[in-house]
Structures are given as C-alpha cells and as structure tokens.
Design a protein around this motif. Structure first.
Motif, PDB file in Angstrom:
ATOM      1  N   LEU A   1     -68.915 -49.002  79.743  1.00 43.35           N
ATOM      2  CA  LEU A   1     -68.166 -47.751  79.815  1.00 43.35           C
ATOM      3  C   LEU A   1     -68.736 -46.781  78.795  1.00 43.35           C
ATOM      4  O   LEU A   1     -68.926 -47.134  77.627  1.00 43.35           O
ATOM      5  CB  LEU A   1     -66.677 -47.991  79.542  1.00 43.35           C
ATOM      6  N   GLN A   2     -69.029 -45.569  79.258  1.00 42.44           N
ATOM      7  CA  GLN A   2     -69.566 -44.510  78.398  1.00 42.44           C
ATOM      8  C   GLN A   2     -68.533 -43.388  78.314  1.00 42.44           C
ATOM      9  O   GLN A   2     -67.999 -42.948  79.332  1.00 42.44           O
ATOM     10  CB  GLN A   2     -70.861 -43.933  79.000  1.00 42.44           C
ATOM     11  N   ALA A   3     -68.247 -42.932  77.112  1.00 41.70           N
ATOM     12  CA  ALA A   3     -67.320 -41.817  76.924  1.00 41.70           C
ATOM     13  C   ALA A   3     -68.023 -40.510  77.269  1.00 41.70           C
ATOM     14  O   ALA A   3     -69.185 -40.314  76.912  1.00 41.70           O
ATOM     15  CB  ALA A   3     -66.821 -41.778  75.482  1.00 41.70           C
ATOM     16  N   GLU A   4     -67.322 -39.636  77.974  1.00 50.12           N
ATOM     17  CA  GLU A   4     -67.808 -38.287  78.278  1.00 50.12           C
ATOM     18  C   GLU A   4     -66.801 -37.290  77.723  1.00 50.12           C
ATOM     19  O   GLU A   4     -65.618 -37.359  78.070  1.00 50.12           O
ATOM     20  CB  GLU A   4     -67.899 -38.058  79.792  1.00 50.12           C
ATOM     21  N   CYS A   5     -67.265 -36.401  76.869  1.00 48.72           N
ATOM     22  CA  CYS A   5     -66.373 -35.368  76.335  1.00 48.72           C
ATOM     23  C   CYS A   5     -65.943 -34.453  77.475  1.00 48.72           C
ATOM     24  O   CYS A   5     -66.764 -34.039  78.293  1.00 48.72           O
ATOM     25  CB  CYS A   5     -67.079 -34.556  75.248  1.00 48.72           C
ATOM     26  N   LEU A   6     -64.654 -34.147  77.524  1.00 53.69           N
ATOM     27  CA  LEU A   6     -64.131 -33.278  78.575  1.00 53.69           C
ATOM     28  C   LEU A   6     -64.269 -31.799  78.239  1.00 53.69           C
ATOM     29  O   LEU A   6     -64.222 -30.971  79.128  1.00 53.69           O
ATOM     30  CB  LEU A   6     -62.658 -33.603  78.845  1.00 53.69           C
ATOM     31  N   CYS A   7     -64.418 -31.489  76.956  1.00 53.35           N
ATOM     32  CA  CYS A   7     -64.441 -30.095  76.522  1.00 53.35           C
ATOM     33  C   CYS A   7     -65.668 -29.839  75.645  1.00 53.35           C
ATOM     34  O   CYS A   7     -66.045 -30.689  74.847  1.00 53.35           O
ATOM     35  CB  CYS A   7     -63.200 -29.777  75.685  1.00 53.35           C
ATOM     36  N   PRO A   8     -66.257 -28.655  75.753  1.00 51.64           N
ATOM     37  CA  PRO A   8     -67.368 -28.342  74.864  1.00 51.64           C
ATOM     38  C   PRO A   8     -66.886 -28.065  73.434  1.00 51.64           C
ATOM     39  O   PRO A   8     -67.624 -28.249  72.478  1.00 51.64           O
ATOM     40  CB  PRO A   8     -67.988 -27.090  75.484  1.00 51.64           C
ATOM     41  N   HIS A   9     -65.638 -27.631  73.333  1.00 50.37           N
ATOM     42  CA  HIS A   9     -65.045 -27.333  72.028  1.00 50.37           C
ATOM     43  C   HIS A   9     -63.796 -28.189  71.848  1.00 50.37           C
ATOM     44  O   HIS A   9     -63.431 -28.963  72.718  1.00 50.37           O
ATOM     45  CB  HIS A   9     -64.708 -25.842  71.931  1.00 50.37           C
ATOM     46  N   CYS A  10     -63.124 -28.024  70.732  1.00 45.87           N
ATOM     47  CA  CYS A  10     -61.940 -28.812  70.418  1.00 45.87           C
ATOM     48  C   CYS A  10     -60.697 -28.174  71.024  1.00 45.87           C
ATOM     49  O   CYS A  10     -60.714 -27.024  71.453  1.00 45.87           O
ATOM     50  CB  CYS A  10     -61.780 -28.908  68.907  1.00 45.87           C
ATOM     51  N   VAL A  11     -59.621 -28.937  71.014  1.00 44.04           N
ATOM     52  CA  VAL A  11     -58.328 -28.458  71.495  1.00 44.04           C
ATOM     53  C   VAL A  11     -57.475 -28.161  70.265  1.00 44.04           C
ATOM     54  O   VAL A  11     -57.438 -28.953  69.322  1.00 44.04           O
ATOM     55  CB  VAL A  11     -57.660 -29.520  72.384  1.00 44.04           C
ATOM     56  N   SER A  12     -56.796 -27.044  70.268  1.00 43.26           N
ATOM     57  CA  SER A  12     -55.961 -26.641  69.143  1.00 43.26           C
ATOM     58  C   SER A  12     -54.764 -27.579  68.991  1.00 43.26           C
ATOM     59  O   SER A  12     -54.175 -28.026  69.977  1.00 43.26           O
ATOM     60  CB  SER A  12     -55.461 -25.213  69.360  1.00 43.26           C
ATOM     61  N   LEU A  13     -54.405 -27.862  67.747  1.00 41.90           N
ATOM     62  CA  LEU A  13     -53.194 -28.638  67.486  1.00 41.90           C
ATOM     63  C   LEU A  13     -51.944 -27.783  67.654  1.00 41.90           C
ATOM     64  O   LEU A  13     -50.847 -28.308  67.831  1.00 41.90           O
ATOM     65  CB  LEU A  13     -53.229 -29.223  66.071  1.00 41.90           C
ATOM     66  N   ASP A  14     -52.103 -26.461  67.597  1.00 38.03           N
ATOM     67  CA  ASP A  14     -50.966 -25.551  67.756  1.00 38.03           C
ATOM     68  C   ASP A  14     -50.660 -25.330  69.236  1.00 38.03           C
ATOM     69  O   ASP A  14     -51.578 -25.153  70.042  1.00 38.03           O
ATOM     70  CB  ASP A  14     -51.264 -24.195  67.095  1.00 38.03           C
ATOM     71  N   PRO A  15     -49.356 -25.328  69.590  1.00 35.59           N
ATOM     72  CA  PRO A  15     -49.009 -25.046  70.989  1.00 35.59           C
ATOM     73  C   PRO A  15     -49.546 -23.670  71.374  1.00 35.59           C
ATOM     74  O   PRO A  15     -49.572 -22.773  70.534  1.00 35.59           O
ATOM     75  CB  PRO A  15     -47.481 -25.061  70.994  1.00 35.59           C
TER      76      PRO A  15
END
Length: 167
Positions: free
Chosen positions: A101-115
């Motif tokens: 199993l190989q992990a593939e990042c879903l996003c080029p950038h990060c997801v904010s912790l803030d709603p």
C-alpha cells in the motif's frame, strides 16, 4: 522442555528452507519460490493469487481538489489529518510481497485547522517514505525452469504530512 526443543528445531528447519531460493546461487523451482516468497512476505502460508491490475479511474470529485481538501472530524486518521491521504495498491507479480500500500496525498497544500477546514496554501502536503526489503523473482542463468529471489530495498510512501514550503 522437549516441546520447546522441538519448536526450536522446526524453526531452524524452516529458516534453512527459506534461504533455498534467496540469491542467484540458490536456484529452486517455481512452487518452492512461491512458498518462500510468501513466507518472506508474511511469515504465513503462501497466497498464490496473482495481482489483478486494473486501470485507475478517477471520479470528478477525486479530481476536484477543493472537494477532497476539506478537513473532517470523523473517520480514520488519514482522512482527519491536515495533510489527508488515501492508500493505493502497488502491485507487482514478480515481487514479494506482491501487494504493497502506497500513500497518496489528496491535497497539494495543507488543510486549515480552523473551521470550515479548507485548503490552506501556507503549507505543502508531502509524502513520508520508508524503505523496506522486497524480493524480486529472477530466472537462474542457464536454467529456464529455475528461479531465485533477489532482495532489494524499496521505498514505500506510508503517510503524508504538512510542511512549511521551501523558500
């Protein structure tokens, strides 16, 4: 005490048998190679089912970065991470283990912790890799029905993390 000695003897015999197909000086038949490869892969009885590689089809939602790059408060850690990833099967019938199993990042950038937990371009998602030993099936020179297993280091993406972009 006798049962412990018997277990140690069985273990030693099984170790000796697995070495029979590893390295180009240790040729063996296809059936023994399959058993040895499965044992090296899992330490359990062989699974002789080959990989069935099918073309990957991406849905419209998988291609839409904004839809997949939103934080979630439920589900497994890979979907709740600020650098979410999914697993893709890496399949090779000439390798043991056949399936990784190989992990593939879903996003080029990060997801904010803030709603509302949307894409945050201040950080980049990158894969975290680890090396593991895999064994490739090779034909013995001058022996068309004899094979051996060649150990090689193999890089496996195990997860994705959020990092500060390089400047």
């Amino acid at each position: 005490m006798q049962s412990l000695l018997l277990l140690l003897q069985l273990w030693a015999v099984s170790l000796g048998r697995t070495q029979g197909c590893v390295g180009n000086s240790e040729c063996c038949g296809l059936r023994e190679l399959e058993r040895t490869g499965a044992w090296l892969s899992k330490g359990s009885p062989p699974e002789l089912q080959p990989c069935h590689v099918s073309p990957q089809h991406r849905t419209a939602s998988e291609e839409n970065t904004e839809l997949q790059c939103q934080g979630r408060s439920h589900g497994p850690p890979n979907s709740r991470a600020i650098s979410p990833w999914r697993y893709r099967e890496d399949c090779d019938n000439a390798r043991f283990p056949r399936r990784l199993l190989q992990a593939e990042c879903l996003c080029p950038h990060c997801v904010s912790l803030d709603p509302p937990h949307r894409l945050d371009r201040r950080g980049n998602s990158v894969q975290v890799n680890a090396s593991t030993t895999v064994y490739y099936q090779r034909q013995c020179p001058g022996r068309p029905k004899a094979f051996y297993l060649e150990p090689q280091l193999y890089s496996v993406a195990v997860a994705c993390i959020c990092v500060v972009p390089r400047s």
